[in-house]
Design a protein around this motif. Structure first.
Motif: not given
Length: 121
Positions: A3, A37, A106, A108
């Protein structure tokens, strides 16, 4: 799973979006066991862990020196007057982002970021 969070809001004093980004990153770092992350601040990628988030929070909570604040405002004012500076910066961000997107599952963005579309394979 990897992420990636857009973390450019961490560069200045937290506003609403800065607090949102920090709390999101903090909660994910505490709760995610199998999720890696990373953050993208517009120029570079970096790992997001609890130590990084503690340093970001401490820097945000510290009172900025008046001279440092004036220096930033002055530099930003000069750059704003350069023709096509924003376009060049966005192209640079796109190039840096594109170089590492193969591993990201992903992304964001918490602020408006002009990044390239990632083709799903």
């Amino acid at each position: 799973m990897m992420l990636c969070l857009e973390t450019s809001a961490f560069h200045s004093r937290f506003t609403g979006i800065g607090h949102y980004a920090w709390f999101l990153a903090d909660r994910l770092a505490r709760l995610s066991g199998d999720i890696e992350i990373i953050g993208f601040d517009g120029v570079r990628f970096h790992d997001i862990d609890l130590a990084y988030l503690a340093a970001v929070r401490a820097r945000n909570d510290a009172e900025p020196g008046e001279r440092a604040l004036m220096g930033r405002r002055r530099a930003f004012g000069i750059v704003r007057r350069i023709p096509f500076a924003r376009t060049l910066y966005r192209r640079f961000k796109q190039h840096r982002f594109r170089r590492r997107t193969q591993r990201i599952d992903l992304f964001h963005a918490v602020v408006s970021v002009n990044v390239v579309e990632i083709e799903c394979s």
